[in-house]
Design a protein around this motif. Structure first.
Motif, PDB file in Angstrom:
ATOM      1  N   LEU A 177       0.830  -1.200   0.000  1.00  0.00           N
ATOM      2  CA  LEU A 177       0.000   0.000   0.000  1.00  0.00           C
ATOM      3  C   LEU A 177       0.867   1.253   0.000  1.00  0.00           C
ATOM      4  O   LEU A 177       0.563   2.232  -0.702  1.00  0.00           O
ATOM      5  CB  LEU A 177      -0.935  -0.004   1.211  1.00  0.00           C
ATOM      6  N   LYS A 178       1.957   1.246   0.756  1.00  0.00           N
ATOM      7  CA  LYS A 178       2.858   2.397   0.787  1.00  0.00           C
ATOM      8  C   LYS A 178       3.379   2.710  -0.615  1.00  0.00           C
ATOM      9  O   LYS A 178       3.424   3.878  -1.036  1.00  0.00           O
ATOM     10  CB  LYS A 178       4.029   2.123   1.731  1.00  0.00           C
ATOM     11  N   GLU A 192      -4.610  18.712  -3.299  1.00  0.00           N
ATOM     12  CA  GLU A 192      -4.600  18.322  -1.900  1.00  0.00           C
ATOM     13  C   GLU A 192      -4.866  16.824  -1.822  1.00  0.00           C
ATOM     14  O   GLU A 192      -5.560  16.261  -2.676  1.00  0.00           O
ATOM     15  CB  GLU A 192      -5.691  19.071  -1.121  1.00  0.00           C
ATOM     16  N   ARG A 193      -4.315  16.163  -0.805  1.00  0.00           N
ATOM     17  CA  ARG A 193      -4.578  14.731  -0.623  1.00  0.00           C
ATOM     18  C   ARG A 193      -5.330  14.538   0.688  1.00  0.00           C
ATOM     19  O   ARG A 193      -4.848  14.948   1.747  1.00  0.00           O
ATOM     20  CB  ARG A 193      -3.279  13.931  -0.591  1.00  0.00           C
ATOM     21  N   SER A 211       1.980   8.506   8.728  1.00  0.00           N
ATOM     22  CA  SER A 211       3.372   8.841   8.406  1.00  0.00           C
ATOM     23  C   SER A 211       3.500   9.590   7.083  1.00  0.00           C
ATOM     24  O   SER A 211       4.571  10.113   6.767  1.00  0.00           O
ATOM     25  CB  SER A 211       4.214   7.561   8.339  1.00  0.00           C
ATOM     26  N   LEU A 212       2.412   9.645   6.319  1.00  0.00           N
ATOM     27  CA  LEU A 212       2.454  10.271   4.995  1.00  0.00           C
ATOM     28  C   LEU A 212       1.859  11.677   5.055  1.00  0.00           C
ATOM     29  O   LEU A 212       0.970  11.960   5.866  1.00  0.00           O
ATOM     30  CB  LEU A 212       1.693   9.412   3.984  1.00  0.00           C
ATOM     31  N   PHE A 214      -0.478  13.709   4.175  1.00  0.00           N
ATOM     32  CA  PHE A 214      -1.825  14.046   3.712  1.00  0.00           C
ATOM     33  C   PHE A 214      -2.224  15.423   4.257  1.00  0.00           C
ATOM     34  O   PHE A 214      -1.831  15.818   5.348  1.00  0.00           O
ATOM     35  CB  PHE A 214      -2.833  12.996   4.199  1.00  0.00           C
ATOM     36  N   ASP A 215      -3.032  16.133   3.482  1.00  0.00           N
ATOM     37  CA  ASP A 215      -3.518  17.446   3.907  1.00  0.00           C
ATOM     38  C   ASP A 215      -4.699  17.322   4.863  1.00  0.00           C
ATOM     39  O   ASP A 215      -4.979  18.244   5.627  1.00  0.00           O
ATOM     40  CB  ASP A 215      -3.924  18.277   2.682  1.00  0.00           C
ATOM     41  N   TYR A 216      -5.406  16.202   4.786  1.00  0.00           N
ATOM     42  CA  TYR A 216      -6.504  15.929   5.704  1.00  0.00           C
ATOM     43  C   TYR A 216      -6.477  14.435   6.008  1.00  0.00           C
ATOM     44  O   TYR A 216      -6.422  13.606   5.081  1.00  0.00           O
ATOM     45  CB  TYR A 216      -7.850  16.310   5.087  1.00  0.00           C
ATOM     46  N   THR A 217      -6.505  14.076   7.281  1.00  0.00           N
ATOM     47  CA  THR A 217      -6.444  12.671   7.689  1.00  0.00           C
ATOM     48  C   THR A 217      -7.544  12.386   8.704  1.00  0.00           C
ATOM     49  O   THR A 217      -7.696  13.103   9.692  1.00  0.00           O
ATOM     50  CB  THR A 217      -5.088  12.329   8.319  1.00  0.00           C
TER      51      THR A 217
END
Length: 314
Positions: A177-178, A192-193, A211-212, A214-217
């Motif tokens: 997945l990474k 944006e992710r 760990s990545l 992202f702009d919104y998690t």
């Protein structure tokens, strides 16, 4: 307006499909709960159906006693509801619709709506669907998008990531997945992710997501808010892991995003999820992510199939 009696086993994934049928055809509805008195009673229902014998003694119905009139049809989804559907259809003299494949029961409902990947019997009353019914409409997605933008005002185009977990035929591997996510990041520069996990997402996958950059998690195990409808409505690209037929069906039915399927590691092949994705890929509704971005943005409209089912019960 027509009115349907929906029999529900209490599983949202089931009764939501019955509700979806009503919402998409403009039918009013009421829900009542059905459940078998025992596992033996459910097993016996298969035999009695084969013998053409129908009795309410096998199951319980909650809340129907005072409202046995005013309905035009009965609808139910899932194995727990199929035999009660037949019993009440005969008792109330109403036509009936089954959603999903009533495998093990005689397929003699007035209409059966079933995803093609379930390989339903080839009969005049069986209407195959290219994906799952979704209990929502465009207004719902627009409202959820407005709600999300109060939490996270978008600053430009967005790529959404909907991450699930293992299921009966696949497992989700953190390293694989990474690699998929890093490649997707390379292909969506300027966007944006946004990412959300699900209730089935393992801890190691949650750690990977966090760990990545992202702009919104949204980590589902810690926050019950559901941003998926907003992702579907607002994103230009939508990446969905391959473990949820319902989630892929929503993405392929609503919004305008180009949909990418992030394939989990398959433990059994072929399987119904692969068949679903292959069918949708032929319609340009999804693209199976291969390190490149597809242009799959054609949304599936089930109106013709649902109207055909209504003709079967009119």
């Amino acid at each position: 307006m027509m009115k349907a009696l929906i029999l529900t086993d209490g599983k949202p994934g089931h009764f939501n499909q019955s509700v979806a049928f009503c919402k998409n055809t403009g039918i009013d509805y009421e829900l009542v709960d059905v459940n078998y008195r025992s596992k033996t009673a459910k097993a016996l229902s298969y035999l009695l159906d084969r013998m053409g014998l129908y009795t309410k003694k096998l199951f319980q119905v909650s809340g129907l006693e005072s409202q046995t009139s005013g309905f035009d049809l009965i609808i139910s989804t899932g194995s727990t509801s199929f035999y009660p559907n037949k019993v009440l259809s005969k008792e109330l003299a109403l036509p009936n619709i089954a959603i999903l494949n009533p495998q093990g029961y005689r397929p003699d409902f007035n209409a059966i709506l079933c995803p093609a990947y379930d390989h339903p019997p080839k009969r005049n009353n069986v209407i195959e669907l290219p994906l799952n019914l979704c209990a929502a409409d465009q207004t719902f997605f627009e409202e959820k998008a407005e709600e999300f933008e109060q939490k996270h005002p978008a600053k430009g185009p967005a790529a959404g990531f909907i991450i699930g977990g293992p299921n009966a035929v696949s497992e989700i591997n953190a390293a694989e997945l990474k690699e998929q996510l890093e490649k997707a990041f390379e292909l969506t520069i300027g966007c944006e992710r946004w990412v959300t996990t699900s209730r089935r997402t393992p801890k190691e996958i949650e750690a990977l997501i966090e760990s990545l950059p992202f702009d919104y998690t949204l980590i589902n195990s810690r926050d019950s808010y559901n941003p998926v409808p907003a992702f579907i409505q607002l994103c230009d690209h939508l990446f969905v892991t391959s473990d949820s037929a319902s989630m892929v069906s929503e993405a392929a039915s609503f919004g305008s995003a180009r949909v990418e399927i992030l394939m989990n590691r398959q433990l059994k092949t072929p399987n119904k999820f692969q068949e679903l994705f292959q069918g949708l890929e032929k319609r340009d509704a999804v693209h199976i992510f291969d390190g490149t971005l597809g242009r799959a943005d054609q949304k599936v409209d089930l109106t013709p199939q649902l109207q055909l089912a209504l003709k079967r019960v009119s």
